[in-house]
Design a protein around this motif. Structure first.
Motif, PDB file in Angstrom:
ATOM      1  N   GLY A 165     -45.572  47.703 -10.444  1.00 38.21           N
ATOM      2  CA  GLY A 165     -46.525  47.635 -11.528  1.00 38.21           C
ATOM      3  C   GLY A 165     -46.004  46.840 -12.715  1.00 38.21           C
ATOM      4  N   SER A 166     -46.909  46.605 -13.655  1.00 40.16           N
ATOM      5  CA  SER A 166     -46.566  45.802 -14.829  1.00 40.16           C
ATOM      6  C   SER A 166     -45.753  46.574 -15.854  1.00 40.16           C
ATOM      7  N   ASP A 167     -45.779  47.917 -15.784  1.00 40.47           N
ATOM      8  CA  ASP A 167     -45.032  48.702 -16.777  1.00 40.47           C
ATOM      9  C   ASP A 167     -43.532  48.444 -16.686  1.00 40.47           C
ATOM     10  N   VAL A 168     -43.018  48.325 -15.455  1.00 43.18           N
ATOM     11  CA  VAL A 168     -41.585  48.087 -15.266  1.00 43.18           C
ATOM     12  C   VAL A 168     -41.206  46.706 -15.803  1.00 43.18           C
ATOM     13  N   SER A 169     -41.986  45.677 -15.487  1.00 41.58           N
ATOM     14  CA  SER A 169     -41.688  44.321 -15.971  1.00 41.58           C
ATOM     15  C   SER A 169     -41.761  44.252 -17.483  1.00 41.58           C
ATOM     16  N   THR A 170     -42.749  44.909 -18.067  1.00 42.24           N
ATOM     17  CA  THR A 170     -42.886  44.896 -19.529  1.00 42.24           C
ATOM     18  C   THR A 170     -41.704  45.570 -20.198  1.00 42.24           C
ATOM     19  N   ALA A 171     -41.274  46.701 -19.651  1.00 41.21           N
ATOM     20  CA  ALA A 171     -40.130  47.419 -20.229  1.00 41.21           C
ATOM     21  C   ALA A 171     -38.843  46.606 -20.092  1.00 41.21           C
ATOM     22  N   ALA A 172     -38.647  45.941 -18.927  1.00 45.27           N
ATOM     23  CA  ALA A 172     -37.442  45.133 -18.730  1.00 45.27           C
ATOM     24  C   ALA A 172     -37.438  43.920 -19.656  1.00 45.27           C
ATOM     25  N   ALA A 173     -38.617  43.260 -19.816  1.00 49.04           N
ATOM     26  CA  ALA A 173     -38.696  42.115 -20.722  1.00 49.04           C
ATOM     27  C   ALA A 173     -38.404  42.521 -22.160  1.00 49.04           C
ATOM     28  N   LYS A 174     -38.892  43.710 -22.552  1.00 42.16           N
ATOM     29  CA  LYS A 174     -38.624  44.195 -23.905  1.00 42.16           C
ATOM     30  C   LYS A 174     -37.148  44.490 -24.106  1.00 42.16           C
ATOM     31  N   LYS A 175     -36.506  45.010 -23.091  1.00 38.84           N
ATOM     32  CA  LYS A 175     -35.091  45.319 -23.190  1.00 38.84           C
ATOM     33  C   LYS A 175     -34.252  44.044 -23.297  1.00 38.84           C
ATOM     34  N   LEU A 176     -34.664  42.973 -22.578  1.00 36.25           N
ATOM     35  CA  LEU A 176     -33.919  41.711 -22.589  1.00 36.25           C
ATOM     36  C   LEU A 176     -34.345  40.787 -23.726  1.00 36.25           C
ATOM     37  N   GLY A 177     -35.385  41.155 -24.459  1.00 38.15           N
ATOM     38  CA  GLY A 177     -35.855  40.312 -25.545  1.00 38.15           C
ATOM     39  C   GLY A 177     -36.654  39.115 -25.075  1.00 38.15           C
ATOM     40  N   MET A 178     -37.290  39.188 -23.918  1.00 37.57           N
ATOM     41  CA  MET A 178     -38.099  38.101 -23.382  1.00 37.57           C
ATOM     42  C   MET A 178     -39.560  38.346 -23.707  1.00 37.57           C
ATOM     43  N   THR A 179     -40.270  37.251 -23.942  1.00 40.73           N
ATOM     44  CA  THR A 179     -41.695  37.351 -24.269  1.00 40.73           C
ATOM     45  C   THR A 179     -42.595  36.981 -23.106  1.00 40.73           C
ATOM     46  N   ASP A 180     -42.081  36.193 -22.171  1.00 40.96           N
ATOM     47  CA  ASP A 180     -42.892  35.754 -21.029  1.00 40.96           C
ATOM     48  C   ASP A 180     -42.699  36.743 -19.880  1.00 40.96           C
ATOM     49  N   VAL A 181     -43.580  37.752 -19.814  1.00 39.80           N
ATOM     50  CA  VAL A 181     -43.480  38.774 -18.768  1.00 39.80           C
ATOM     51  C   VAL A 181     -43.803  38.176 -17.402  1.00 39.80           C
ATOM     52  N   ALA A 182     -44.724  37.205 -17.356  1.00 37.32           N
ATOM     53  CA  ALA A 182     -45.100  36.605 -16.075  1.00 37.32           C
ATOM     54  C   ALA A 182     -43.924  35.866 -15.445  1.00 37.32           C
ATOM     55  N   ALA A 183     -43.124  35.163 -16.286  1.00 38.39           N
ATOM     56  CA  ALA A 183     -41.954  34.464 -15.755  1.00 38.39           C
ATOM     57  C   ALA A 183     -40.938  35.452 -15.208  1.00 38.39           C
ATOM     58  N   LEU A 184     -40.756  36.584 -15.888  1.00 39.88           N
ATOM     59  CA  LEU A 184     -39.822  37.599 -15.394  1.00 39.88           C
ATOM     60  C   LEU A 184     -40.315  38.193 -14.090  1.00 39.88           C
ATOM     61  N   THR A 185     -41.621  38.440 -14.003  1.00 45.43           N
ATOM     62  CA  THR A 185     -42.186  39.007 -12.770  1.00 45.43           C
ATOM     63  C   THR A 185     -42.007  38.062 -11.595  1.00 45.43           C
ATOM     64  N   ALA A 186     -42.073  36.723 -11.860  1.00 44.71           N
ATOM     65  CA  ALA A 186     -41.915  35.749 -10.785  1.00 44.71           C
ATOM     66  C   ALA A 186     -40.497  35.695 -10.243  1.00 44.71           C
ATOM     67  N   ARG A 187     -39.555  36.229 -10.997  1.00 41.75           N
ATOM     68  CA  ARG A 187     -38.157  36.191 -10.585  1.00 41.75           C
ATOM     69  C   ARG A 187     -37.708  37.423  -9.827  1.00 41.75           C
ATOM     70  N   ARG A 188     -38.552  38.423  -9.651  1.00 43.45           N
ATOM     71  CA  ARG A 188     -38.130  39.648  -8.978  1.00 43.45           C
ATOM     72  C   ARG A 188     -39.076  40.028  -7.853  1.00 43.45           C
ATOM     73  N   THR A 189     -38.488  40.625  -6.823  1.00 41.57           N
ATOM     74  CA  THR A 189     -39.249  41.189  -5.712  1.00 41.57           C
ATOM     75  C   THR A 189     -38.683  42.579  -5.432  1.00 41.57           C
ATOM     76  N   VAL A 190     -39.529  43.492  -4.932  1.00 38.61           N
ATOM     77  CA  VAL A 190     -39.104  44.855  -4.616  1.00 38.61           C
ATOM     78  C   VAL A 190     -39.708  45.228  -3.269  1.00 38.61           C
ATOM     79  N   ALA A 191     -38.895  45.832  -2.437  1.00 36.89           N
ATOM     80  CA  ALA A 191     -39.350  46.220  -1.093  1.00 36.89           C
ATOM     81  C   ALA A 191     -38.676  47.525  -0.705  1.00 36.89           C
ATOM     82  N   ALA A 192     -39.308  48.265   0.221  1.00 40.16           N
ATOM     83  CA  ALA A 192     -38.774  49.542   0.708  1.00 40.16           C
ATOM     84  C   ALA A 192     -37.821  49.262   1.856  1.00 40.16           C
ATOM     85  N   ALA A 193     -36.522  49.473   1.624  1.00 34.39           N
ATOM     86  CA  ALA A 193     -35.536  49.276   2.683  1.00 34.39           C
ATOM     87  C   ALA A 193     -35.601  50.396   3.711  1.00 34.39           C
TER      88      ALA A 193
END
Length: 597
Positions: free
Chosen positions: A70-98
């Motif tokens: 979801g977007s809540d995790v990306s928004t929280a991570a961007a806020k922690k890193l001081g990034m404003t472009d949440v879409a760019a951060l989302t494009a850099r991560r993937t999550v899957a069930a191992a």
């Protein structure tokens, strides 16, 4: 191929290089994302998320996966890193069930530190966010169960009071109900205690450390658009160089002295460098307009070669002209036919500059424009169009040669223009014999400009009235097959051929090929004191007939029948021996020829 030749090839195909570079730049611009917001490709980090001990039954992997995506995790991570472009951060991560009990985050970044920081921020945001969501859900469940426990407690109290008042016979009947109510209340209180313990601890945790490894970048994953476009330019330029080299290998057109001599089976006696656009637009010969230009010096070198190796009438001293413009009766002037195999070979340019160069030696030069299909000689001398060879040969008007000779802006050079052609050009050329014999008395040298040999028969009809032929060829304009055809046609005429003037050369042409029959007669005459090189066996001229008695001086040179001229002896160009009374002078040109031997 020598490095100098590679440079020449690249200069020749510069448009191809520019096109490939521009195409690669455009493709790179369209295929790469805008700006530098998306950093992908160089580093990759992984982090695993699992439930905490004791929460395995209450934590579902699908719920954690849905929350992590979801977007809540990306928004929280961007806020922690001081990034404003949440879409760019989302494009850099993937999550899957191992597995059913483990999630794996995979993030990319330009550096190891940025990649690790992003993975840690996503992991922390997922743990904290999901734990808070789980605590809130547990608190809501506790409130619901507390209400249910209060209701169950009242029921237990009611049954206990009834059990105490009942007599001994009725108590066994109330005992099962009281026991069931007490068990339900106990279970509810147990669930409340479990949820209270669960809400006070995190539901999930990070498993192990962050796994960081280096991943190779590419043109599209470079962190900078400028870098990506620079790489695209380099690739496009490399592709253009490869294409240019391949095209040069497949291109068989004559461009160098060696290939030209081999194709024409004639020596290249002059190499004219490529002229700029401004020089080609001059309305006067280059020899006069730019005397010190390398091209003008090349035309003078061509003139020197002709004078050094030419016939006696050409290499002798200039004759004297009377007040009427007629030469003294010291022999007819030589007629040199300047011809080419196809149009655009610089034939008229060579005529104009050669005439100006010959005039510098004090010779009177008469230029005849016999190119009735596309006359251009008057443009090179800055002379207006008017009556000329067409009117003279057709006999319509102005039959006198003197009335058609026009002065040019070049001292010592006069011109008869092509005129206004009304008749069929081939019919005009058939009448040129008498005109050329009369033209010999008006100058020291007569130069003829004619139509291309492979496009019209005019040059082939005029060659029998000439003393020598000079062939012009533009580098990159003639194929070996066309050159061989020109050489074959000239071999049938028996007229001496001076050689080839190669125009438009770029860079070094290489050394002269050491083949029989490609040596100038002047060098051989000077070194051996005898005749020049013998023509090839398949091009041996017929023996010369007995020379007719010389005509009276006033009547001019006696006309020679066409058939007789066609079968006359065709000695090699400049076959005459050096005078025995004078020592042979080693000129600069001779020294160069000796070095090539």
């Amino acid at each position: 191929m020598e490095p100098a030749n590679h440079v020449t090839v690249l200069r020749r195909y510069w448009r191809l290089l520019a096109g490939c570079t521009a195409a690669a730049l455009l493709i790179g611009f369209l295929l790469t994302p805008a700006g530098d917001a998306v950093d992908v490709g160089k580093w990759q980090c992984k982090v695993a998320i699992t439930p905490v001990a004791g929460a395995g039954e209450s934590v579902r992997a699908d719920q954690v996966l849905s929350y992590a995506q979801g977007s809540d995790v990306s928004t929280a991570a961007a806020k922690k890193l001081g990034m404003t472009d949440v879409a760019a951060l989302t494009a850099r991560r993937t999550v899957a069930a191992a597995s059913t009990q483990m999630l794996v985050f995979t993030v990319t970044g330009p550096t190891q530190q940025s990649c690790t920081d992003l993975a840690a921020a996503l992991s922390e945001s997922t743990i904290n966010g999901y734990s808070q969501a789980s605590k809130k859900s547990a608190d809501d469940s506790i409130k619901r169960l507390q209400t249910q426990a209060d209701s169950q407690q009242e029921q237990v109290n009611t049954l206990q009071h009834a059990f105490n008042k009942a007599g001994a016979p009725d108590q066994p009947k109330l005992q099962p109900q009281l026991t069931a109510a007490i068990n339900a209340l106990t279970k509810t209180l147990t669930d409340i205690s479990t949820l209270q313990n669960y809400s006070q601890t995190d539901a999930i945790q990070q498993w192990g450390s962050i796994d960081a490894e280096e991943a190779g970048g590419s043109l599209l994953s470079s962190p900078s658009r400028g870098m990506r476009l620079s790489l695209a330019v380099v690739l496009g330029l490399a592709l253009g160089v490869v294409a240019a080299v391949m095209l040069s290998r497949m291109d068989t057109r004559l461009r160098t002295r060696n290939t030209t001599e081999e194709a024409f089976n004639l020596p290249v006696i002059g190499e004219i460098p490529q002229l700029g656009r401004r020089l080609r637009r001059l309305r006067e010969p280059l020899v006069v307009a730019r005397p010190s230009d390398p091209g003008a010096e090349a035309f003078r070198s061509l003139r020197s070669t002709l004078l050094l190796t030419g016939p006696e009438s050409l290499s002798g001293r200039p004759g004297r002209a009377d007040h009427g413009g007629h030469r003294a009766a010291d022999g007819p002037a030589p007629v040199i036919l300047v011809m080419s195999g196809r149009s655009g070979d610089g034939r008229t340019t060579t005529v104009a500059n050669l005439a100006a160069a010959l005039a510098e030696t004090g010779r009177a030069v008469l230029v005849l424009d016999c190119d009735f299909r596309h006359p251009q000689a008057h443009l090179h001398f800055g002379v207006g169009d008017g009556p000329g060879m067409a009117e003279l040969l057709s006999g319509e008007r102005l039959p006198r040669l003197d009335d058609l000779i026009r002065d040019t802006g070049v001292e010592g050079v006069r011109l008869i223009t092509g005129g206004n052609t009304t008749a069929y050009p081939a019919a005009l050329v058939l009448r040129a014999g008498e005109v050329l014999r009369r033209a010999r008395d008006h100058a020291d040298v007569v130069l003829i400009d004619t139509s291309p040999l492979l496009h019209a028969n005019d040059a082939y009809d005029l060659v029998q009235h000439s003393d020598a032929v000079l062939v012009t060829a533009l580098a990159g304009n003639v194929t070996p097959e066309q050159a061989d055809r020109v050489s074959e046609l000239l071999a049938r005429t028996g007229v001496p051929v001076a050689g080839v003037a190669l125009l438009g050369t770029v860079g070094p042409s290489g050394r002269r090929l050491k083949r029989d029959g490609l040596r100038t007669g002047a060098l051989l005459a000077g070194r051996t004191g005898g005749s020049g090189p013998r023509p090839p066996a398949d091009r041996q001229p017929r023996p010369a007939p007995a020379a007719p008695p010389p005509p009276p001086a006033a009547a001019g040179p006696a006309p020679v029948p066409v058939a007789e001229e066609h079968h006359r002896s065709a000695p090699s160009w400049a076959r005459r021996p050096a005078p025995s009374a004078e020592p042979v002078v080693e000129t600069t040109l001779q020294l160069r020829e000796i070095e090539d031997l």
